[in-house]
Write an enzyme that holds these catalytic residues in place. Structure first.
Site, PDB file in Angstrom:
ATOM      1  N   GLY A   1       0.836  -1.191   0.000  1.00 27.24           N
ATOM      2  CA  GLY A   1       0.000   0.000   0.000  1.00 27.24           C
ATOM      3  C   GLY A   1       0.871   1.241   0.000  1.00 27.24           C
ATOM      4  O   GLY A   1       1.944   1.260  -0.610  1.00 27.24           O
ATOM      5  N   CYS A   2       0.439   2.289   0.687  1.00 30.83           N
ATOM      6  CA  CYS A   2       1.239   3.514   0.784  1.00 30.83           C
ATOM      7  C   CYS A   2       2.610   3.158   1.336  1.00 30.83           C
ATOM      8  O   CYS A   2       2.731   2.544   2.389  1.00 30.83           O
ATOM      9  CB  CYS A   2       0.549   4.526   1.693  1.00 30.83           C
ATOM     10  N   PHE A   3       3.666   3.548   0.623  1.00 28.78           N
ATOM     11  CA  PHE A   3       5.002   3.053   0.964  1.00 28.78           C
ATOM     12  C   PHE A   3       5.664   3.731   2.154  1.00 28.78           C
ATOM     13  O   PHE A   3       6.680   3.262   2.652  1.00 28.78           O
ATOM     14  CB  PHE A   3       5.946   3.101  -0.234  1.00 28.78           C
ATOM     15  N   TRP A   4       5.112   4.830   2.660  1.00 30.21           N
ATOM     16  CA  TRP A   4       5.765   5.543   3.752  1.00 30.21           C
ATOM     17  C   TRP A   4       5.907   4.690   5.014  1.00 30.21           C
ATOM     18  O   TRP A   4       6.992   4.548   5.574  1.00 30.21           O
ATOM     19  CB  TRP A   4       4.981   6.805   4.100  1.00 30.21           C
TER      20      TRP A   4
END
Length: 446
Positions: free
Chosen positions: A291-294
């Site tokens: 998902g969101c890589f952060w």
């Protein structure tokens, strides 16, 4: 503090100070606008202790008319990034008998090359920080990374201060440098970024503004209110565009212990094209779509044995896509995290367990992780060799239950396009700890 219901504050992504890494901050804000529905966060006020700097969930006050004010100052905006940009291409080097030594890996008797030359961009560097302390005892800057014991990084690929990367690049294995000063990553203090304005000329509720309040200028720049003073009918604010830790530095003693080559199997080769196992390096590469890589990147930064992380885009058709293009969901890419790790410390199985723990029930969701939806957020394990494929399929099979379809894909790794620099180690830059073994909750959006 109550946020003002201004359109710019409501719909734009406000970048924290340590994220001001381009000459034009406003362009960076626009790059994030395609995912603004779940990426809105900002600073409200500066905590009293520098070691407790963190995101606040409230929006910044926006001064829509301040662009013309700054236009008359006659200076160019420039700040120092907190961490180095990720260099996607490892520097090529031709080794000779004078700059290499051979050693034997304890696990598989593979021939591993340890280098005696100065490290080049992309090399794995092992070093010891014998001393690491703030040069100003009255302004302690709490590091968000490990500063004791034997440490590792991939040269010029983030996770540590740029000054430390630069220092290590000048050393040879066994060399020690003492008493050197390294910028803390917030840049030099620039007095030209301090100016006064008459707040009565602004279309804002001045009663909401206190000393320490962060204001978002119309051009995207953020400033801090450092003084409020009434002057007749005027209400004068002194605004400071410097980071509150600008000018801070560390004094360090560092010893370079070893230089080794990074792995070369960045993409899956396959049995039909020969042995896909990289035997020139003891380190390995792994790629995950979570998902969101952060948040996923910070989780891997904290894992012992991981020496380098990068975020980017993979499994798509378009060459070198931008964040904006990937956000449209039309390029075929998914946001991904690429990890370089030491399998003697962190097994591939342990990396997979971390991935599956972060995904949780999202393993059973198609094109969705958390609140992020779209093909660019699909989850996946992208193997770099057959051993990784076997382990991934074995573990993922254990999640198969009656009535639930597993949507996390297992595919061969393809070209990994490194994301824009402001995405790299995003949460670490935003004030969250990247220390090995850190257990604080990871806040993906502030």
């Amino acid at each position: 503090f109550m946020p003002l219901p201004l359109p710019i504050a409501q719909y734009s992504h406000t970048i924290p100070y340590s994220m001001m890494i381009t000459k034009y901050i406003f362009s960076a804000i626009l790059l994030l606008s395609c995912c603004a529905a779940h990426h809105v966060h900002a600073w409200s006020s500066i905590p009293s202790s520098p070691s407790t700097l963190h995101h606040r969930t409230q929006r910044s006050i926006v001064i829509p008319s301040a662009t013309t004010l700054l236009a008359n100052i006659g200076r160019s905006w420039s700040t120092t990034a907190l961490f180095l940009a990720v260099d996607n291409a490892a520097a090529a080097s031709s080794l000779t008998a004078d700059d290499e030594e051979e050693c034997t890996d304890n696990n598989d008797d593979a021939t591993i090359i340890t280098l005696t030359r100065k490290p080049k961009s992309g090399d794995i560097v092992t070093f010891t920080l014998q001393r690491f302390q703030s040069t100003d005892p009255n302004s302690i800057v709490e590091p968000l990374f490990d500063t004791t014991g034997t440490l590792q990084l991939r040269l010029n690929h983030g996770n540590y201060l740029p000054g430390l990367h630069q220092m290590l690049s000048t050393m040879t294995p066994g060399e020690t440098i003492t008493g050197s000063t390294v910028d803390a990553g917030y840049g030099s203090y620039n007095p030209q970024l301090v100016f006064e304005i008459d707040a009565t000329q602004l279309q804002v509720d001045t009663s909401l503004v206190k000393i320490g309040t962060m204001l978002a200028m119309g051009n995207g720049m953020e400033v801090r209110v450092t003084k409020i003073e009434e002057d007749g009918e005027k209400l004068m604010w002194t605004l400071d565009g410097n980071h509150p830790l600008a000018g801070a530095s560390y004094e360090v003693d560092v010893r370079l212990d070893a230089v080794e080559e990074a792995p070369s199997n960045w993409e899956y080769v396959g049995d039909d094209e020969g042995d896909e196992t990289d035997t020139s390096s003891k380190y390995e590469v792994a790629t995950f779509g979570l998902g969101c890589f952060w948040g996923g990147e910070l989780a891997y930064q904290r894992l012992p044995g991981v020496v380098s992380t990068a975020v980017g885009y993979t499994q798509g058709e378009k060459v070198n896509p931008s964040y904006e293009e990937v956000c449209t969901g039309t390029t075929g890419h998914t946001e991904a995290i690429q990890v370089v790790y030491d399998p003697n410390v962190a097994s591939y199985r342990s990396l997979l367990h971390l991935a599956f723990n972060r995904l949780g029930d999202d393993i059973y969701k198609q094109n969705q992780v958390g609140n992020d939806r779209g093909t660019q957020y699909r989850s996946g394990i992208y193997y770099h060799n057959e051993e990784q494929r076997k382990v991934a399929e074995e573990l993922l099979e254990s999640y198969a239950v009656a009535g639930k379809e597993v949507f996390t894909e297992v595919k061969a790794s393809k070209v990994f396009y490194t994301a824009e620099e402001y995405h790299q180690q995003y949460l670490l830059k935003g004030g969250q700890s990247g220390k090995k073994g850190a257990s604080e909750s990871i806040r993906c959006y502030g």
